[in-house]
Design a protein around this motif. Structure first.
Motif, short mmCIF file in Angstrom:
data_model
loop_
_atom_site.label_atom_id
_atom_site.label_comp_id
_atom_site.label_asym_id
_atom_site.label_seq_id
_atom_site.Cartn_x
_atom_site.Cartn_y
_atom_site.Cartn_z
N GLY A 75 -3.92 27.21 -10.83
CA GLY A 75 -5.11 28.06 -10.88
C GLY A 75 -6.13 27.78 -9.79
N SER A 76 -5.66 27.49 -8.58
CA SER A 76 -6.60 27.31 -7.46
C SER A 76 -6.87 28.67 -6.80
N ALA A 77 -8.06 28.78 -6.21
CA ALA A 77 -8.39 29.99 -5.45
C ALA A 77 -7.85 29.92 -4.03
N SER A 106 -2.94 25.11 -1.88
CA SER A 106 -3.92 24.15 -2.40
C SER A 106 -3.30 22.76 -2.59
N HIS A 107 -4.17 21.78 -2.81
CA HIS A 107 -3.71 20.44 -3.16
C HIS A 107 -2.96 20.49 -4.49
N THR A 108 -3.46 21.28 -5.42
CA THR A 108 -2.82 21.38 -6.74
C THR A 108 -1.40 21.95 -6.60
N THR A 109 -1.23 22.86 -5.65
CA THR A 109 0.12 23.40 -5.39
C THR A 109 1.01 22.31 -4.81
N PRO A 153 -7.89 23.12 -9.99
CA PRO A 153 -8.87 22.37 -9.20
C PRO A 153 -10.09 22.10 -10.07
N ASN A 154 -10.86 21.11 -9.67
CA ASN A 154 -12.15 20.86 -10.32
C ASN A 154 -13.17 21.84 -9.76
N TYR A 155 -13.59 22.78 -10.56
CA TYR A 155 -14.65 23.72 -10.16
C TYR A 155 -15.84 23.49 -11.09
N HIS A 156 -16.95 23.05 -10.53
CA HIS A 156 -18.17 22.81 -11.30
C HIS A 156 -17.91 21.97 -12.54
N GLY A 157 -17.12 20.92 -12.33
CA GLY A 157 -16.89 19.95 -13.41
C GLY A 157 -15.93 20.40 -14.48
N GLY A 211 -12.31 17.74 -5.04
CA GLY A 211 -12.68 17.51 -3.65
C GLY A 211 -13.88 16.59 -3.53
N GLY A 212 -14.67 16.50 -4.60
CA GLY A 212 -15.87 15.65 -4.58
C GLY A 212 -15.57 14.34 -5.29
N ILE A 213 -16.34 14.05 -6.34
CA ILE A 213 -16.06 12.84 -7.12
C ILE A 213 -14.89 13.16 -8.04
N HIS A 234 -7.44 13.39 -5.95
CA HIS A 234 -8.53 13.72 -5.05
C HIS A 234 -7.91 14.23 -3.74
N ASP A 235 -8.66 15.04 -3.00
CA ASP A 235 -8.16 15.56 -1.71
C ASP A 235 -7.56 14.44 -0.84
N SER A 236 -8.18 13.25 -0.92
CA SER A 236 -7.76 12.15 -0.04
C SER A 236 -6.39 11.57 -0.43
C1 LIG Z 1 -16.44 27.03 -7.09
C2 LIG Z 1 -16.14 25.61 -6.72
C3 LIG Z 1 -16.70 24.59 -7.46
C4 LIG Z 1 -16.40 23.27 -7.15
N1 LIG Z 1 -16.94 22.28 -7.92
C5 LIG Z 1 -16.55 21.00 -7.69
C6 LIG Z 1 -17.03 19.96 -8.55
O1 LIG Z 1 -17.78 20.17 -9.50
N2 LIG Z 1 -16.62 18.70 -8.30
C7 LIG Z 1 -15.78 18.41 -7.26
O2 LIG Z 1 -15.41 17.25 -7.09
N3 LIG Z 1 -15.32 19.38 -6.42
C8 LIG Z 1 -15.69 20.66 -6.63
N4 LIG Z 1 -15.21 21.65 -5.83
C9 LIG Z 1 -14.31 21.29 -4.73
C10 LIG Z 1 -12.84 21.43 -5.13
O3 LIG Z 1 -12.53 20.54 -6.20
C11 LIG Z 1 -12.02 21.12 -3.88
O4 LIG Z 1 -12.13 22.23 -3.00
C12 LIG Z 1 -10.57 20.79 -4.14
O5 LIG Z 1 -9.94 20.52 -2.90
C13 LIG Z 1 -9.86 21.90 -4.84
O6 LIG Z 1 -8.50 21.55 -5.00
P1 LIG Z 1 -7.34 22.57 -4.60
O7 LIG Z 1 -7.07 22.42 -3.12
O8 LIG Z 1 -6.18 22.15 -5.44
O9 LIG Z 1 -7.82 23.95 -4.92
C14 LIG Z 1 -15.53 22.97 -6.07
C15 LIG Z 1 -14.98 24.02 -5.33
C16 LIG Z 1 -15.27 25.32 -5.63
C17 LIG Z 1 -14.64 26.44 -4.84
#
Ligand SMILES: Cc1cc2nc3c(=O)[nH]c(=O)nc-3n(C[C@H](O)[C@H](O)[C@H](O)COP(=O)(O)O)c2cc1C
Length: 188
Positions: free
Chosen positions: A8-10, A14-17, A81-85, A115-117, A145-147
């Protein structure tokens, strides 16, 4: 045994993929057939119970494919992915198009990337949804994590962190064990 990994990544690629592809490779060593349904590659339309939307034919076809594969699956992996926690709206929308009949008493593994914490909270939130859908969320989960990823020459991500590679293999072994020894068959 057939498995379905719903990502379910946008983001396409993605990393999740990348994590899902690593898992798929390990499922195949168990002779388990697994498909990745990547919602960035195969988008579906927003749930619309009132019929007010006019979804694109491609979205409708993608949804039909998702629903068919979900019904046929013996187990699932849900990737977010982590989106807004929390989990992404994309994965939630996909789950809203599925039902208890798709998940009832089937093992479900949960994976996610931040991607963040780094956070496992999106997976805790997904765990509640799986319970509501009557799936069996397995105890092991993977929150990267991305890293933890590197890129191939063509830009494709792959899971590079060796500890997570090990965890990913244990995760797959656990799902395989749940799928092969389901004590819940008679409850379906
Ligand atoms: C709408 C949105 C909200 C996000 N919120 C967070 C967050 O709360 N914490 C965090 O660590 N990363 C957040 N990120 C960053 C994603 O976790 C990061 O882009 C990550 O690489 C996504 O993984 P993916 O490549 O599998 O999609 C957010 C990204 C988006 C687009």
């Amino acid at each position: 045994m057939k498995g379905l990994i719903i990502v379910g990544s946008a983001k396409v690629g993605s990393h999740t993929t990348a994590l899902s592809k690593y898992l798929k490779g390990h499922f195949e060593t168990h002779d388990f057939e697994v498909e990745i349904f990547d919602l960035a590659d195969k988008p579906i339309h927003q749930l619309d119970v009132s019929g007010a939307l006019a979804p694109l034919e491609t979205y409708k076809a993608n949804l039909q494919e998702l629903q068919t594969k979900a019904r046929e699956a013996d187990f699932f992996v849900l990737g977010t992915p982590n989106y807004h926690g929390s989990y992404s709206g994309i994965i939630k929308n996909a789950l809203d198009h599925l039902t208890m009949d798709d998940f009832k008493m089937k093992p479900v593994g949960l994976i996610g990337n931040s991607g963040g914490i780094v956070s496992a909270e999106p997976l805790s939130h997904l765990r509640l949804i799986v319970r509501t859908l009557l799936g069996i969320a397995i105890p092991t989960q993977i929150a990267t994590h991305d890293s933890d990823y590197k890129k191939l020459d063509d830009g494709t991500y792959y899971l590079a962190n060796e500890e997570f590679q090990l965890r990913a293999r244990l995760f797959v072994d656990q799902i395989v064990s749940f799928a092969q020894n389901s004590p819940y068959e008679h409850l379906k």
